[in-house]
Design a protein around this motif. Structure first.
Motif: not given
Length: 417
Positions: A380-388, A414-417
């Protein structure tokens, strides 16, 4: 109390009877074409008064001796010249060089003193003129002394070279310095080499300076300054490998003591692709206090360890540097290194600190954050950072690839982002 000249004391001690000294004989042998000067004696009346003055002088009453001499009324030219020389010596002993010079001129101008006395008077006159910064006059009298005595003296040639330097005649320093080296012979003296070095340096003749120093380090192997100067002159002539080798040898002998010298050697190691040596020197002398523990030096140390691929140690010093300066660029570098060393938790802290401090390369830092979170399974944190990171034109393309990769990996696990 300093006694004046040997010949002066001889004069009084043998009841005013002067004899030629071995110095006179040597001078006569060296300049055989010059006829031997006839030995003269002062008159009986003047001699008695001078003898009284000498007794006062030997009793350390220099002022009393001078007062007695100044009261003497000499009539004959030789008596006047001899008396003037004696008075000059008294003034020199009392620390009144200009008065001594004035009387020495009176003593040598008639050119009638006995050989030893005339030679000594010329030499003292030149020395006092050097002391009083009358360099052109000193040069004339050193030359007159050498012409008269026929002697080539190393110390005198050094003074002549120095006088030329004081007169800014830099090109005229070399010959007397070379003459001094020849006159000293096997009794090597470093002063003429220093004078040659000064001449070449101030005229920017660095290759000539190198030749002087290459000789000097062989003759004076324990002279620390010559080693460091040779290394630095190699650098001025862009002979970096010899410069590094020379300073390295000086370092191994314990001759590099100044911070600037140690930093120069470390810099040369880095430039010549030997970063581990640069790092070791900087670390040792920063820890000992010989090199200041400031941001610039810590930056050099951290970079040297990075170049040497000792990532953990490089990160350690970038961490210290970041805390010392609180600058975003150092936190950014720290975070990147920690991520490279797979210390992802620490990397995240450093990278976020860099962003909080307003780092300019936000896209690159967010990409590093995304990677660190991803490898920790924090999708989830990885996805948020890469979107920035995707918002930055410089990292947009690579970020888009990571967006898909992170989403797919998270979905597979099976992880929510």
């Amino acid at each position: 109390m300093h006694k004046i000249t040997k010949s002066l004391m001889l004069f009084a001690s043998i009841a005013l009877v002067q004899l030629p000294t071995s110095y006179d004989v040597q001078a006569a042998e060296q300049k055989s074409e010059k006829p031997k000067r006839k030995t003269q004696l002062v008159g009986q009346s003047v001699g008695k008064k001078i003898g009284k003055a000498f007794e006062l002088y030997t009793a350390d009453d220099v002022q009393g001796a001078l007062t007695t001499l100044l009261e003497i009324n000499a009539k004959k030219d030789y008596d006047k010249a001899y008396l003037a020389r004696f008075i000059a010596n008294m003034y020199a002993t009392l620390g009144e060089p200009q008065k001594a010079i004035d009387y020495l001129k009176q003593a040598v101008e008639p050119d009638i003193l006995n050989e030893s006395d005339h030679g000594d008077a010329l030499k003292l006159l030149a020395d006092l003129q050097m002391q009083e910064q009358a360099y052109a006059d000193a040069l004339k009298n050193y030359e007159a002394w050498m012409d008269f005595t026929g002697k080539s003296d190393g110390d005198t040639w050094v003074k002549i070279s120095n006088a030329q330097y004081q007169l800014k005649r830099l090109d005229k320093m070399i010959t007397p310095a070379d003459n001094a080296i020849a006159a000293y012979g096997d009794k090597h003296n470093k002063n003429p080499y220093l004078l040659k070095l000064t001449s070449y340096y101030e005229r920017k003749k660095y290759k000539d300076a190198v030749e002087v120093l290459e000789t000097a380090v062989q003759l004076f192997p324990t002279e620390k300054a010559f080693w460091t100067q040779l290394g630095n002159f190699y650098l001025l002539t862009e002979d970096y490998k010899r410069g590094m080798a020379t300073l390295d040898l000086a370092y191994k002998q314990g001759f590099l003591e100044k911070e600037s010298h140690l930093k120069t050697l470390a810099s040369l190691y880095s430039q010549n692709n030997i970063p581990h040596k640069a790092a070791r020197i900087l670390e040792k002398h920063i820890n000992s206090g010989e090199i200041k523990r400031d941001d610039q030096n810590l930056f050099s140390l951290a970079n040297a360890y990075h170049a040497a691929q000792e990532i953990d140690t490089a990160a350690k010093y970038f961490s210290e540097l970041a805390k010392m300066t609180n600058e975003s660029k150092h936190y950014a570098k720290l975070g990147t290194l920690l991520a490279q060393d797979e210390q992802f938790k620490k990397a995240i802290v450093a990278l976020n600190k860099a962003l909080d401090l307003g780092a300019s390369n936000k896209g690159r830092l967010n990409m590093s954050l995304a990677e660190a979170h991803f490898y920790l399974g924090q999708y989830k944190q990885a996805y948020a950072a890469v979107k920035l990171a995707e918002k930055d034109p410089k990292t947009r393309k690579s970020a888009r690839g990571w967006v898909t990769y992170i989403k797919d990996t998270a979905q597979r696990k099976g992880k929510a982002i």
